[in-house]
Write an enzyme that holds these catalytic residues in place. Sequence first.
Site, PDB file in Angstrom:
ATOM      1  N   CYS A  82     -20.079 -15.366 -33.011  1.00 28.41           N
ATOM      2  CA  CYS A  82     -20.415 -14.906 -34.359  1.00 28.41           C
ATOM      3  C   CYS A  82     -19.808 -15.924 -35.314  1.00 28.41           C
ATOM      4  O   CYS A  82     -18.598 -16.081 -35.377  1.00 28.41           O
ATOM      5  CB  CYS A  82     -19.828 -13.510 -34.601  1.00 28.41           C
ATOM      6  SG  CYS A  82     -20.006 -12.956 -36.307  1.00 28.41           S
ATOM      7  N   CYS A  94     -18.230 -16.480 -49.884  1.00 23.94           N
ATOM      8  CA  CYS A  94     -19.562 -15.932 -50.114  1.00 23.94           C
ATOM      9  C   CYS A  94     -19.678 -15.552 -51.581  1.00 23.94           C
ATOM     10  O   CYS A  94     -18.687 -15.181 -52.207  1.00 23.94           O
ATOM     11  CB  CYS A  94     -19.774 -14.674 -49.258  1.00 23.94           C
ATOM     12  SG  CYS A  94     -21.463 -14.009 -49.343  1.00 23.94           S
ATOM     13  N   GLU A  98     -13.852 -18.334 -40.593  1.00 20.66           N
ATOM     14  CA  GLU A  98     -13.526 -17.701 -39.318  1.00 20.66           C
ATOM     15  C   GLU A  98     -14.762 -17.541 -38.448  1.00 20.66           C
ATOM     16  O   GLU A  98     -15.871 -17.377 -38.951  1.00 20.66           O
ATOM     17  CB  GLU A  98     -12.901 -16.324 -39.573  1.00 20.66           C
ATOM     18  CG  GLU A  98     -11.497 -16.438 -40.144  1.00 20.66           C
ATOM     19  CD  GLU A  98     -10.870 -15.082 -40.452  1.00 20.66           C
ATOM     20  OE1 GLU A  98      -9.721 -14.878 -40.061  1.00 20.66           O
ATOM     21  OE2 GLU A  98     -11.521 -14.242 -41.090  1.00 20.66           O
ATOM     22  N   CYS A 120     -17.210  -6.494 -38.449  1.00 24.33           N
ATOM     23  CA  CYS A 120     -18.106  -6.783 -39.582  1.00 24.33           C
ATOM     24  C   CYS A 120     -17.405  -6.542 -40.909  1.00 24.33           C
ATOM     25  O   CYS A 120     -16.832  -5.485 -41.138  1.00 24.33           O
ATOM     26  CB  CYS A 120     -19.320  -5.867 -39.563  1.00 24.33           C
ATOM     27  SG  CYS A 120     -20.282  -5.997 -38.077  1.00 24.33           S
ATOM     28  N   CYS A 164     -20.915  -8.225 -52.241  1.00 21.05           N
ATOM     29  CA  CYS A 164     -21.070  -6.855 -51.731  1.00 21.05           C
ATOM     30  C   CYS A 164     -19.748  -6.100 -51.876  1.00 21.05           C
ATOM     31  O   CYS A 164     -18.680  -6.620 -51.528  1.00 21.05           O
ATOM     32  CB  CYS A 164     -21.507  -6.866 -50.273  1.00 21.05           C
ATOM     33  SG  CYS A 164     -23.107  -7.689 -50.038  1.00 21.05           S
ATOM     34  N   CYS A 206     -17.276  -5.552 -48.712  1.00 20.74           N
ATOM     35  CA  CYS A 206     -17.032  -6.643 -47.771  1.00 20.74           C
ATOM     36  C   CYS A 206     -15.819  -7.476 -48.171  1.00 20.74           C
ATOM     37  O   CYS A 206     -15.673  -7.862 -49.327  1.00 20.74           O
ATOM     38  CB  CYS A 206     -18.268  -7.540 -47.688  1.00 20.74           C
ATOM     39  SG  CYS A 206     -18.079  -8.939 -46.570  1.00 20.74           S
TER      40      CYS A 206
HETATM   41  N1  SAH Z   1     -24.382 -12.306 -45.667  1.00 21.28           N
HETATM   42  C1  SAH Z   1     -25.015 -11.871 -44.458  1.00 21.28           C
HETATM   43  C2  SAH Z   1     -24.164 -12.156 -43.265  1.00 21.28           C
HETATM   44  C3  SAH Z   1     -22.861 -11.384 -43.200  1.00 21.28           C
HETATM   45  S1  SAH Z   1     -22.990 -10.464 -41.785  1.00 21.28           S
HETATM   46  C4  SAH Z   1     -25.392 -10.408 -44.580  1.00 21.28           C
HETATM   47  O1  SAH Z   1     -25.106  -9.829 -45.603  1.00 21.28           O
HETATM   48  O2  SAH Z   1     -26.023  -9.875 -43.685  1.00 21.28           O
HETATM   49  C5  SAH Z   1     -21.811  -9.287 -41.956  1.00 21.28           C
HETATM   50  C6  SAH Z   1     -22.383  -7.906 -41.748  1.00 21.28           C
HETATM   51  O3  SAH Z   1     -21.294  -6.993 -41.899  1.00 21.28           O
HETATM   52  C7  SAH Z   1     -23.420  -7.531 -42.773  1.00 21.28           C
HETATM   53  O4  SAH Z   1     -24.360  -6.651 -42.213  1.00 21.28           O
HETATM   54  C8  SAH Z   1     -22.556  -6.815 -43.788  1.00 21.28           C
HETATM   55  O5  SAH Z   1     -23.316  -5.994 -44.640  1.00 21.28           O
HETATM   56  C9  SAH Z   1     -21.625  -6.053 -42.893  1.00 21.28           C
HETATM   57  N2  SAH Z   1     -20.394  -5.607 -43.515  1.00 21.28           N
HETATM   58  C10 SAH Z   1     -19.736  -6.182 -44.530  1.00 21.28           C
HETATM   59  N3  SAH Z   1     -18.628  -5.470 -44.822  1.00 21.28           N
HETATM   60  C11 SAH Z   1     -18.593  -4.447 -43.959  1.00 21.28           C
HETATM   61  C12 SAH Z   1     -17.670  -3.385 -43.744  1.00 21.28           C
HETATM   62  N4  SAH Z   1     -16.580  -3.246 -44.482  1.00 21.28           N
HETATM   63  N5  SAH Z   1     -17.952  -2.526 -42.741  1.00 21.28           N
HETATM   64  C13 SAH Z   1     -19.040  -2.671 -41.982  1.00 21.28           C
HETATM   65  N6  SAH Z   1     -19.931  -3.650 -42.125  1.00 21.28           N
HETATM   66  C14 SAH Z   1     -19.714  -4.525 -43.113  1.00 21.28           C
END
Ligand code: SAH
Length: 343
Positions: free
Chosen positions: A104, A111, A91, A332, A115, A118
């Site tokens: 974006c 991935c 996406e 995010c 995390c 996420c």
């Molecule tokens: N893998 C990279 C790029 C992903 S960017 C990274 O980790 O930075 C996506 C962003 O959204 C990252 O900062 C991630 O930590 C954040 N993110 C992931 N899940 C989220 C959530 N449920 N709420 C808010 N931010 C989140």
Amino acid sequence: MRTDIKSMTSGELAAEFEKMGEPRYRAGQVFKWLSEGARSFDAMTDIPKGLRARLDELYGISRPRLLRAQTAQRDGTAKYLWEFEDGNCAESVAMRYSHGETACISCQAGCRMGCAFCATAAGGLARDLTASEMLDQVVLGGAERGVRATNIVLMGMGEPLDNFDNVLRFLRIVGDAGGANIGMRRISLSTCGLTEKVDKLSEYNLQLTLSISLHAPDDETRSRLMPVNTVTGVDRLFDSARRYFSATGRRVSYEYALIDRINDYPSQARSLARKVNKAGGHLNLITLNRVPGGQFLPSGRERVRAFEDALRAARVNYTFRRKLGGDIDAACGQLRGAARGQA
Ligand code: SAH
């Protein structure tokens, strides 16, 4: 298999054209067409017909299928689901800000960083995306909206530093003045913090904004949220970030999503402020976005206020980020790359 021409830099293309006995400027013309989203060589009307046919034999032009487009009612943010040639999906999101149109984009289908908060993590990694597949999200996504993106954030699905070579190749292509011409200063790369790769990136001395997904200032909390931290650790991550800053002169941003009773204690705010200040960074705060089946909750208003009070008292540079695209799960951490009805 024909060579994926959109993953080639303008320099590589020029070298190939020279080998074919074609003038270099022809390569420039083709590169420009590709960066504008041309879907076939036949569409390249200023290229002689014979050459177009020859190119078509040698090269393929990637064409992801747009499976779904959604636009948020509230803020006009759009989310696109792309299907690539082998059936894998990812996406991208398009956002309109006062300073321009931001794409974006995803750098992997899925991935493997795992995390805990996420939505992308749940499905694991299918595969890395190619440079052309990243470029397509920028160019074809823009075309859907009738605009050209002026800024890019590598903050969609996937971990950019886990797909280092393709991401670097993409940056060269998209930043080329003879193509999309989106310069490094208008691109942000977000990482969960693969420290060795951050160090490697520093060596390239690009003027990219590096954004580090921190989410906790202490190893205990961060390792619980982000498995990558068990290998790298917070202190080593800050060391790498400091080196990036001194190598490039670009201030590093730290992302921090407030999660109820996990990382939102004032003591954590103080420790966070100390570390970010020491590294000369900027803090981007949001509250956690809800994801399906998620085990965490966003911090409530009172806890956010207490956290912010502690940050202000510690005089750290921070921004509380406005959320876009929440009503279409485009915020995010909400990207899953799944078609409707799929898990
Ligand atoms: N893998 C990279 C790029 C992903 S960017 C990274 O980790 O930075 C996506 C962003 O959204 C990252 O900062 C991630 O930590 C954040 N993110 C992931 N899940 C989220 C959530 N449920 N709420 C808010 N931010 C989140």
